[in-house]
Structures are given as structure tokens and as C-alpha cells.
Design an enzyme around this catalytic site. Structure first.
Site, PDB file in Angstrom:
ATOM      1  N   CYS A  62       0.609  -1.202   0.152  1.00 34.36           N
ATOM      2  CA  CYS A  62       0.072  -0.345   0.330  1.00 34.36           C
ATOM      3  C   CYS A  62       0.289   1.656  -0.206  1.00 34.36           C
ATOM      4  O   CYS A  62       1.516   1.682  -0.880  1.00 34.36           O
ATOM      5  CB  CYS A  62      -1.001  -0.155   1.488  1.00 34.36           C
ATOM      6  SG  CYS A  62      -2.433   0.969   0.555  1.00 34.36           S
ATOM      7  N   HIS A 104      -3.855  -5.292   1.301  1.00 32.31           N
ATOM      8  CA  HIS A 104      -3.309  -6.104   2.632  1.00 32.31           C
ATOM      9  C   HIS A 104      -3.667  -7.564   3.509  1.00 32.31           C
ATOM     10  O   HIS A 104      -4.416  -8.108   2.056  1.00 32.31           O
ATOM     11  CB  HIS A 104      -3.627  -4.851   3.381  1.00 32.31           C
ATOM     12  CG  HIS A 104      -3.711  -3.578   3.340  1.00 32.31           C
ATOM     13  ND1 HIS A 104      -2.644  -3.482   3.900  1.00 32.31           N
ATOM     14  CD2 HIS A 104      -4.343  -2.433   2.628  1.00 32.31           C
ATOM     15  CE1 HIS A 104      -2.548  -1.921   4.335  1.00 32.31           C
ATOM     16  NE2 HIS A 104      -3.563  -1.296   3.638  1.00 32.31           N
TER      17      HIS A 104
END
Length: 485
Positions: free
Chosen positions: A333, A431
Site C-alpha cells: 500500500c 493488505h
């Protein structure tokens, strides 16, 4: 309306989250429909609820403990810190706005309606709701407009159990002091207390219980020891990182720079459980270890600010040296965005810096945009024989560039992330990557390890059952009978 109980703490990090999770699992094991609720949470460890939108990762874990689908209404107000005194505000799963501390205090009365509405939705059809407070009700300077502790409890009519952490010391003073400074209406909401994180012979605290009762009149509902299963649960907030300086020594050293605005660092928890992995959290002022085989750049709530801090620590030079030695890098991310050539922020979404150079390890560029991607995802790895992946995405920005022609994963049918030409640098927006057992095994095998750490999700589930059993053993059986039957 369902029965409800609220656990509030004498301070932060007293173990409320684990106790709520354990009680949820205990109630679920007894056949009750139980749901967790936290009016207001402050954490950059967020999850995507099953009904869409962001909630605190702790409430996602508690819903797992309760064996019930997660919902944005389980955590109607989520504050995600972006700076020392400012946060992004998530209300019922969606971005509401941004505010600094003093401005947020003025907003809280407006948010109470959403909190009470969400509580009604969570309670509908449930036998029991277990509510977690935030911080401490003793913060009486914040009592006006409070929605996290007594402000919620008094409006919703939910009785409170106070939790004190004996491990940090001063638990008698914390409990008695809380009693002393609460006003009569708030004090009347407290039905008793729990002593948490006890070590040694419980009988040695008998005089302490008598003293607390003498000062407060509150009964003790139990003395809970350190529960080993708690260490196998995903961490909730950055407080725990202070204690995670280094994992046990193993055959493979993985270094994680701890950024000031680190987010979703529970991505690393599955690696901590691997017996042959030494996970080193690199704190401010320390160097990235020269003998690390893999460096993981975790998520960030403010990519540009954390990039500046990364350079100020000299970690950019450490990382370049790591790569020259043949080391590997994974960015997740915000960490993925940092690995590119440049980060553009033309609208100033993250602040006043409109453009900043990245670390230059991937041939990609990121442009911040106001639209936020928030969803649970199914994927497969392009690196390791289509190993299945399951996780979630929470991010701002779009990343493009030549290295994206070599995606690291296919998420929901679309390419995601990037790989360097030699395959040693990888970035992804997914994630939960390391929580996918097949991927984690293949990654460790690529370093010459067996990669047989087992099923991570099952290990979390077993830990929840262990915690529930521990609470059943150590909490007052009469109080438990009234709570969960």
C-alpha cells in the site's frame, strides 16, 4: 433491545480489546447471538467490514470472535491519525472529513446521533452486545460531548465494567481515583471492575480487593492473568509496536521500518508466528540491519510525510545498500507507493507538498486522488504459481508505470502492483498478503526455508478459544452467568 455491557479502562492499553474479544467468543460458544461495538476508535489499523466501509481492525477481530459478520455499525466513528494533531474521520464506514483535535471536540455532539443509530442496528436481533470504551472515563476534561465512554453509556443506558491493568502498576490508585473524580451520574453506571494482566499468586491481592471495595463499594468480577493466547492475536494499535523491537532469532531476518504514520501493521503478524523468521521492527534512530534478507515497507496513512521521515532517518541509504547486496523488498500500500519514482499530490490531499521523489526502486509513479478504494478482495499471486490470496484494499491514489506491466497479483480479475525486472522488488495494494498461507509458504521457501508455519487464521481462532476458556476460569461465575448464561 439486546442486553449490553460496556468495558471501559482506567487507561489506554489495559487489555479491553482482548477481553471484549474473549467474552464475545465465550458467549458465542454458549450459543448466544453476540456482537461487539465500539462507539469511537482511533487507529490506523483498519479493516473492511463485510457490509463495506472501514472499521477498526479490533472490531473486525471481535466480530470474528463472535462468529458474526462484521459491520460498519460495530465501529461507527473511526479516527485515523494523519499528523500529530489531526485525523481523518470515518463515520459509519465512509470518509466524513478531517479535523484537528480541538475541531473534533466540537464535532462530537453531531456524531453522537450516528453512534446511537449504529448501536441500535448492532443490537437488533442480538442476545448480547459487548461494548468497548476508548481511553478512560477519568479524562474528565473531555467529558463534555463525550461519545466514547460515559457519554455513550449514560445515553444508551449501558452498565459499565471498569478494567484495570495491574501489570503497569498503580491499579488500586487508578480504580479508586476514577471513582473519586467521576460525577455521581457517571459513577452510578459502573457495576464493578476486572483486574487484568495479573502475574503470580492471586491470593496476594486479597487485601487490594478489600481496599478497592472499601473506597468505592464496587465488587470485583475477577482477576485475569496474562493470557498466552493474546500474543497470537493481531495487534490493534501502534502502542504495541513499542514492545515489538525484535522477534525471536530465526534463520531469516525480515526488517520493518516503523514509520510515524504506520498503518495496518498487523499485515506482519503472520510472519511473527513463523518459527524460522526473525522479524525486526526498526525504530527511529536505528539502522536497517545489514544482515536482513527481506525489507518490508508497511502501509502508511500519509505516504509523503513518511517518505520525508524515511529519508531523515537515513533509511533510504540503508535500503539502497540492502538492494545492492542482493536483498529483497516488499512494499504494501503506502510502502508500495514509496518504492516508485515519484508521488504526485496535485490536490494537496496529504498536505502542502504537491510532489515528492520516491525511493526509485520501482519504475512507477503514484498520483493521489480523492476517491478512496475500500473493499475486501480475492486474488492470486503472479509470482508463485497462482498461489491464492485473500485480503483487502484501503488506499488513496493510482499507481502506473512500466513495472506495472509485471503485476505482483491479480485482484478481483484485475492486475495489481508491480515487480522489478529482476523480481527482487515487489509492490502491492493488497493488505493481508502474508496471512495467505500458500503465499507465505512459497515466499519463505524462496529463501530456502520449509515454509510450513501452518494455517494462520486457524491459529487466531484457537487463540480466541483459549482466551474464552481463560476468562471462563478466572471471572466470577455468578457475574458470567448473568452475562452469558
Amino acid at each position: 433491545m439486546a442486553r449490553a455491557i460496556m468495558l471501559q479502562g482506567t487507561g489506554s492499553d489495559v487489555g479491553k480489546t482482548v477481553l471484549v474479544a474473549g467474552l464475545c467468543r465465550l458467549a458465542a460458544n454458549r450459543g448466544l447471538t453476540v456482537r461487539p461495538f465500539k462507539p469511537q476508535n482511533m487507529s490506523n489499523n483498519a479493516a473492511v467490514a463485510d457490509d463495506g466501509g472501514e472499521i477498526g481492525r479490533a472490531q473486525w477481530l471481535q466480530s470474528l470472535a463472535a462468529r458474526t459478520p462484521s459491520s460498519v455499525h460495530m465501529n461507527p466513528v473511526l479516527l485515523k491519525p494523519q499528523s500529530e494533531n489531526g485525523s481523518q474521520i470515518i463515520v459509519q464506514g465512509r470518509v466524513f472529513g478531517q479535523a484537528k483535535g480541538r475541531d473534533y471536540q466540537r464535532l462530537k455532539p453531531q456524531l453522537l446521533g450516528a453512534v446511537l443509530e449504529s448501536f441500535e442496528k448492532v443490537a437488533a436481533g442480538a442476545d448480547l452486545v459487548i461494548v468497548e470504551g476508548a481511553g478512560s472515563p477519568a479524562e474528565i476534561n473531555l467529558r463534555a460531548g463525550d461519545i466514547a465512554n460515559m457519554g455513550f453509556a449514560t445515553r444508551a443506558g449501558v452498565p459499565v465494567v471498569l478494567v484495570g491493568d495491574i501489570d503497569r502498576g498503580g491499579v488500586i490508585a487508578s480504580l479508586v481515583g476514577t471513582h473519586a473524580i467521576l460525577d455521581d451520574a457517571d459513577r452510578a453506571m459502573i457495576s464493578g471492575y476486572i483486574i487484568n494482566k495479573f502475574r503470580g499468586d492471586v491470593s496476594l491481592f486479597d487485601d487490594g480487593i478489600r481496599a478497592i471495595e472499601g473506597f468505592t463499594g464496587w465488587p470485583c468480577f475477577g482477576i485475569v492473568p496474562w493470557l498466552a493466547g493474546a500474543g497470537r492475536l493481531p495487534a490493534e494499535d501502534s502502542v504495541v509496536l513499542e514492545r515489538l523491537a525484535k522477534g525471536k532469532e530465526g534463520a531469516l531476518k525480515i526488517a520493518v521500518p516503523v514509520l510515524p504514520r504506520i498503518a495496518n501493521f498487523d499485515d506482519l503478524d503472520p510472519l511473527r508466528t513463523e518459527p524460522d523468521v526473525e522479524l525486526v521492527f526498526v525504530r527511529s534512530g536505528a539502522r536497517i540491519p545489514a544482515d536482513a534478507s527481506l525489507v518490508v515497507l508497511p502501509g502508511s496513512k500519509s505516504t509523503i510525510s513518511d517518505l520525508a521521515d524515511f529519508r531523515a532517518q537515513g533509511w533510504d541509504r540503508d535500503l539502497q545498500a540492502h538492494v545492492r547486496r542482493g536483498g529483497r523488498v516488499i512494499g504494501i500500500c503506502g510502502g508500495y507507493q514509496m518504492l516508485g519514482r515519484i508521488v504526485h499530490d496535485p490536490l494537496g490531499i496529504e498536505g502542502g507538498t504537491l510532489e515528492t521523489p520516491g525511493l526509485g526502486l520501482l519504475d512507477v509513479e503514484t498520483e493521489m486522488a480523492p476517491e478512496k478504494t475500500v473493499r475486501n478482495s480475492h486474488a492470486h499471486s503472479t509470482e508463485y504459481d497462482d498461489a491464492p490470496l485473500a485480503g483487502y484494499q484501503i488506499h488513496l491514489g493510482v499507481t502506473r508505470g512500466p513495472d506495472c506491466d509485471r503485476p505482483s497479483a491479480i485482484i478481483d480479475g484485475a492486475p495489481d502492483g508491480a515487480l522489478s525486472v529482476d523480481g527482487r522488488i515487489m509492490g502491492t495494494y493488497l493488505h493481508g498478503l502474508f496471512g495467505s498461507d500458500a503465499y507465505r509458504a512459497r515466499l519463505l521457501q524462496s529463501f530456502g526455508l520449509s515454509g510450513e508455519g501452518g494455517n494462520y487464521r486457524e491459529s487466531v481462532d484457537r487463540a480466541l478459544d483459549e482466551i474464552a476458556s481463560g476468562l471462563e476460569k478466572h471471572l466470577d461465575p455468578r457475574w458470567l452467568a448473568g452475562l452469558v448464561g
